[in-house]
Scaffold this motif. Structure first.
Motif, short mmCIF file in Angstrom:
data_model
loop_
_atom_site.label_atom_id
_atom_site.label_comp_id
_atom_site.label_asym_id
_atom_site.label_seq_id
_atom_site.Cartn_x
_atom_site.Cartn_y
_atom_site.Cartn_z
N ARG A 169 25.93 7.73 -44.56
CA ARG A 169 27.01 7.95 -43.36
C ARG A 169 26.27 7.24 -42.16
O ARG A 169 26.95 6.96 -41.05
CB ARG A 169 27.33 9.29 -43.39
CG ARG A 169 28.24 9.71 -44.66
CD ARG A 169 28.99 10.84 -44.15
NE ARG A 169 28.01 12.02 -43.81
CZ ARG A 169 27.30 12.81 -44.50
NH1 ARG A 169 27.68 12.78 -45.76
NH2 ARG A 169 26.73 13.90 -44.02
N GLY A 170 25.02 7.39 -41.95
CA GLY A 170 24.30 6.87 -40.88
C GLY A 170 22.72 7.02 -40.92
O GLY A 170 22.32 7.61 -41.79
N VAL A 171 21.93 6.75 -39.83
CA VAL A 171 20.69 6.52 -39.91
C VAL A 171 20.24 6.65 -38.33
O VAL A 171 20.90 6.10 -37.58
CB VAL A 171 20.06 5.37 -40.57
CG1 VAL A 171 18.58 5.45 -40.31
CG2 VAL A 171 20.11 5.17 -41.98
N VAL A 172 19.30 7.79 -38.21
CA VAL A 172 18.89 8.08 -36.96
C VAL A 172 17.41 8.09 -36.98
O VAL A 172 16.59 8.54 -37.99
CB VAL A 172 19.15 9.37 -36.26
CG1 VAL A 172 18.55 9.77 -34.90
CG2 VAL A 172 20.83 9.60 -36.21
N GLN A 173 16.87 7.31 -36.18
CA GLN A 173 15.34 6.93 -36.24
C GLN A 173 14.63 7.00 -35.06
O GLN A 173 15.25 6.81 -33.92
CB GLN A 173 14.95 5.56 -36.63
CG GLN A 173 15.30 5.11 -38.20
CD GLN A 173 14.92 3.90 -38.71
OE1 GLN A 173 14.84 2.80 -37.98
NE2 GLN A 173 14.69 3.45 -39.94
N SER A 174 13.34 7.42 -34.90
CA SER A 174 12.42 7.63 -33.75
C SER A 174 11.33 6.41 -33.98
O SER A 174 10.46 6.58 -34.87
CB SER A 174 11.94 8.91 -33.58
OG SER A 174 10.90 8.92 -32.44
N HIS A 175 11.26 5.84 -32.98
CA HIS A 175 10.08 4.69 -33.24
C HIS A 175 8.89 4.67 -32.06
O HIS A 175 9.00 4.93 -31.11
CB HIS A 175 10.76 3.10 -33.11
CG HIS A 175 11.91 2.70 -33.76
ND1 HIS A 175 12.77 1.86 -33.58
CD2 HIS A 175 12.19 3.36 -35.05
CE1 HIS A 175 13.64 1.64 -34.60
NE2 HIS A 175 13.12 2.57 -35.63
N ARG A 176 7.65 4.81 -32.72
CA ARG A 176 6.31 4.62 -32.11
C ARG A 176 5.82 3.14 -32.32
O ARG A 176 4.78 3.07 -33.16
CB ARG A 176 5.63 5.81 -32.37
CG ARG A 176 5.56 7.02 -31.47
CD ARG A 176 4.53 8.15 -31.60
NE ARG A 176 4.79 9.12 -30.84
CZ ARG A 176 5.76 10.23 -31.01
NH1 ARG A 176 6.39 10.13 -32.14
NH2 ARG A 176 5.63 11.23 -30.17
#
Length: 273
Positions: free
Chosen positions: A18-25
């Motif tokens: 249904r969806g994707v949430v990401q945090s990028h370093r």
């Protein structure tokens, strides 16, 4: 030295999510040892959210995508000009006190064997810098570089019992031994390039990790037990944390309960200016 990075990560889902949430370093650190010439992070789906510089001085960027999604790709391309500072993180700004990195986590918790390794390694040493170098050498000797024998959740204690592992295991073990001696230590993620060639083997493992140890009077100093050295001009630093999970270049969650498979390709080339 100019280090060129091509890093592509694709997440595949066995059924649409249904969806994707990401945090990028995924943005190189600002310090005297590296300057970004050009750098881009592109995601195949969704939009970028808020970004901020955390207490450790790392840039963290959020990204979200609405489904249904069967895959999502994160592509990193860029060039960084680097110089060899003998591992010293000079000119880096952060607000986190070094003492915050004395806290253990599950992957870095020292057992009896790690404690004994740490104390034996520094016997007779009188200065913290000497202790840090001795710990790096001891971990490099105790854990041979061998891909495929450990997993993402392998702890430092387990890697030491095996006597084998990869850069993540070396970094976790060094952090554990440093904290035994009340030396603040943290995990660092980044890239390591070989000259004029794609990275191959422990000496040039493209998506790489190492540790930093706090030495009073000098600050944070990098140590790479996988290569038995301090980071030099071949290294590009991305971010740091208490362990591999805290310093992960990409963290995220998919909504929908699908099984995830990840494909990663990394090419890092280091060339003299």
């Amino acid at each position: 030295m100019i280090v060129t990075v091509e890093h592509v990560t694709t997440y595949h889902y066995d059924r649409p999510v249904r969806g994707v949430v990401q945090s990028h370093r995924l943005t190189p650190t600002r310090f005297d040892g590296q300057t970004v010439l050009d750098w881009s992070v592109e995601v195949s789906e969704g939009t970028a959210g808020g970004g901020f510089r955390d207490g450790a001085g790392d840039w963290v960027q959020s990204h979200s995508a609405h489904g249904p999604l069967s895959e999502i790709t994160v592509s990193v391309h860029g060039r960084v000009q680097t110089q060899d500072l003998a591992g010293v993180l000079r000119g880096h700004r952060e607000r986190m006190p070094a003492a915050a990195y004395l806290r253990d986590t599950a992957p870095t918790r020292a057992d009896v064997a790690l404690t004994e390794l740490a104390r034996a390694a520094v016997a007779g040493a009188t200065e913290d810098l000497d202790r840090a170098h001795r710990l790096c050498a001891a971990v490099a000797e105790a854990i041979a570089y061998r891909p495929g024998v450990t997993e993402a959740h392998t702890t430092a204690a387990e890697a030491l019992r095996l006597g084998e592992g990869v850069c993540q295991d070396h970094a976790h073990a060094l952090i554990a031994t440093a904290r035994v001696l009340d030396l603040p230590a943290r995990y660092v993620s980044g890239y390591l390039g070989g000259e004029d060639a794609d990275a191959q083997g422990a000496a040039a493992e493209a998506a790489h990790a190492w540790a930093e140890i706090w030495v009073a009077g000098l600050g944070w100093i990098g140590f790479d037990p996988a290569n038995a050295c301090c980071p030099d001009a071949r290294y590009v630093r991305l971010g740091s944390g208490l362990d591999a999970a805290g310093a992960a270049p990409i963290r995220g969650v998919a909504r929908g309960g699908a099984t995830e498979r990840m494909d990663v390709t990394v090419s890092v080339r280091a060339t003299q200016q």
